[in-house]
Design a protein around this motif. Structure first.
Motif, PDB file in Angstrom:
ATOM      1  N   HIS A   1       0.831  -1.207   0.000  1.00  0.00           N
ATOM      2  CA  HIS A   1       0.000   0.000   0.000  1.00  0.00           C
ATOM      3  C   HIS A   1       0.865   1.258   0.000  1.00  0.00           C
ATOM      4  N   PRO A   2       0.280   2.395  -0.378  1.00  0.00           N
ATOM      5  CA  PRO A   2       1.047   3.638  -0.260  1.00  0.00           C
ATOM      6  C   PRO A   2       1.308   3.961   1.209  1.00  0.00           C
TER       7      PRO A   2
ATOM      8  N   HIS B   1      -4.794   3.542  -7.088  1.00  0.00           N
ATOM      9  CA  HIS B   1      -4.618   2.470  -6.098  1.00  0.00           C
ATOM     10  C   HIS B   1      -5.884   2.294  -5.264  1.00  0.00           C
TER      11      HIS B   1
ATOM     12  N   CYS C   1      -8.087  -0.916  -4.129  1.00  0.00           N
ATOM     13  CA  CYS C   1      -7.799  -1.320  -2.752  1.00  0.00           C
ATOM     14  C   CYS C   1      -8.819  -0.733  -1.773  1.00  0.00           C
TER      15      CYS C   1
ATOM     16  N   CYS D   1      -7.431   1.061   1.481  1.00  0.00           N
ATOM     17  CA  CYS D   1      -6.955   2.443   1.382  1.00  0.00           C
ATOM     18  C   CYS D   1      -8.096   3.396   1.029  1.00  0.00           C
TER      19      CYS D   1
END
Ligand SMILES: [Zn+2]
Ligand SMILES: [Zn+2]
Lengths: 218, 187
Positions: free
Chosen positions: A5-6, A30, A34, A37
């Motif tokens: 993940h970021p 993303h 996801c 997130c």
């Protein structure tokens, strides 16, 4: 399920609008892939809203309200609502919004430039602060060894790749910084398509790469 | 002037704006939010005059797009925050904000492990507020600066003479606490 993940500071910066557009595009895309997130961003926005409530008010000029009220008169132009762009027939469902809208056409119709085992398409070509590209790494192939002066974030859209730090599947974000000499290898079963955002020029670091530095910039 | 409407009252005012185009209700929303939006924009080092212009535009958008506000999706403050955020990106940076589309068939849906939670706007606002009030002073201050002063975590660390790791871990602690206050909302 996504497992890379970021960083939370990136999610927060996205939620409060502090990321430049290319990075914001990568983080937003993303979150389309996801749900974890996505929820995190929504919570961060809720926190921001509550903090907005807590700010001590700054006085407005005296005629502020009356000038706004005056503008409520007259015909109301329907504000351009963010109409969700329908998925065109035969569109690539591997491309979620907002990326699909930024590309504006099917993957196969993009102006790919083939450079060895990697093909790319430049996005935001006029920006000096980021290099943003869609990359397609041929299946089973190895990207020439290179080093990043700045940070590179790579979001996998389809297929998968590995580097010294991990194995990245659809939705995953790989982070490479100047300490990483980077040599991603696409999985064998299909080409790997990624969105890569780099914040400084990238130099090839291997001996052949150094020779190729004129022609290649990965 | 210490009047602070409750989230429920703000929601009622907003519904009056949305459904009956009630200008008095709008004026009350303006009184409450415009000075706060201006503070927010000012905190991003936007000068006085254009901060006020942005605040006015944000409130105009609230009026014009009132029917797009969905209390099931976000608290009113959150919705107004997102309008202000996007307006400032537009005005100060001349950029668009890339956003997901919740109706996009390519969006990966929630799994059982990470459901997209349904929100009850007023509840969320109350919970976040209550959780912020329980934060230690230092965490609360750090949280505010990190949200509203456009400082990166490393800039905050420099300013507060704290190691970056400490800034990150304290912020993480604060945000985790606030998020966990939201976690059990729909159980
Ligand atoms: Zn994620
Ligand atoms: Zn790389």
């Amino acid at each position: 399920m996504t497992s890379h993940h970021p960083d939370e500071s990136l999610l927060q910066a996205y939620a409060i609008g502090n990321l430049g557009e290319p990075l914001a595009l990568l983080v937003a895309t993303h979150t389309a892939l996801c749900p974890l997130c996505r929820n995190a961003v929504r919570d961060l926005e809720s926190i921001a809203g509550t903090l907005l409530d807590d700010l001590s008010p700054t006085a407005l000029s005296e005629d502020s309200l009356s000038s706004v009220l005056a503008q409520l008169d007259g015909r109301e132009t329907a504000a351009a609502s963010e109409a969700s762009s329908p998925v065109a027939e035969g569109a690539d469902t591997i491309l979620p919004q907002p990326l699909r809208g930024y590309l504006g056409r099917r993957l196969s119709d993009l102006p790919w430039r083939q450079r060895g085992v990697v093909a790319d398409v430049a996005l935001f070509p006029d920006r000096k602060d980021f290099t943003t590209r869609l990359l397609r790494i041929r299946k089973g192939c190895r990207v020439p060894l290179h080093r990043h002066e700045g940070l590179e974030l790579t979001l996998v859209l389809s297929g998968a790749f590995s580097d010294s730090q991990g194995h990245y599947l659809r939705g995953d974000i790989a982070v490479a910084n100047s300490s990483v000499v980077h040599q991603p290898v696409a999985d064998d079963d299909e080409d790997c398509i990624c969105l890569a955002v780099t914040d400084a020029p990238v130099y090839l670091a291997g001996p052949i790469g150094r020779l190729l530095n004129f022609a290649f910039k990965y | 002037a210490k009047y602070r409407p409750t989230p429920e009252q703000l929601l009622d005012l907003m519904m009056a704006v949305s459904v009956s185009r009630d200008r008095d209700a709008f004026a009350q929303i303006f009184h409450y939010y415009a000075p706060r939006v201006k503070s927010y924009i000012r905190s991003l080092k936007v000068e006085e005059k254009s901060a006020e212009d942005i605040a006015q535009e944000v409130l105009l958008t609230v009026w014009r797009c009132a029917d797009q506000y969905d209390p099931q999706k976000s608290a009113l403050s959150t919705w107004i925050f997102t309008i202000a955020r996007n307006k400032r990106i537009d005005v100060a940076r001349r950029e668009k904000r890339p956003e997901i589309d919740l109706n996009d068939p390519a969006l990966v849906p929630e799994g059982p492990a990470s459901p997209d939670r349904a929100y009850d706007a007023a509840q969320v606002a109350l919970r976040v507020r209550a959780a912020i009030d329980t934060l230690p002073q230092e965490q609360a201050t750090l949280l505010r600066s990190s949200f509203f002063e456009e400082k990166s975590h490393s800039e905050l660390a420099d300013e507060l003479l704290m190691p970056l790791g400490t800034v990150k871990s304290r912020l993480r602690l604060a945000i985790t606490k606030l998020r966990s206050a939201l976690e059990d909302m729909n159980q």
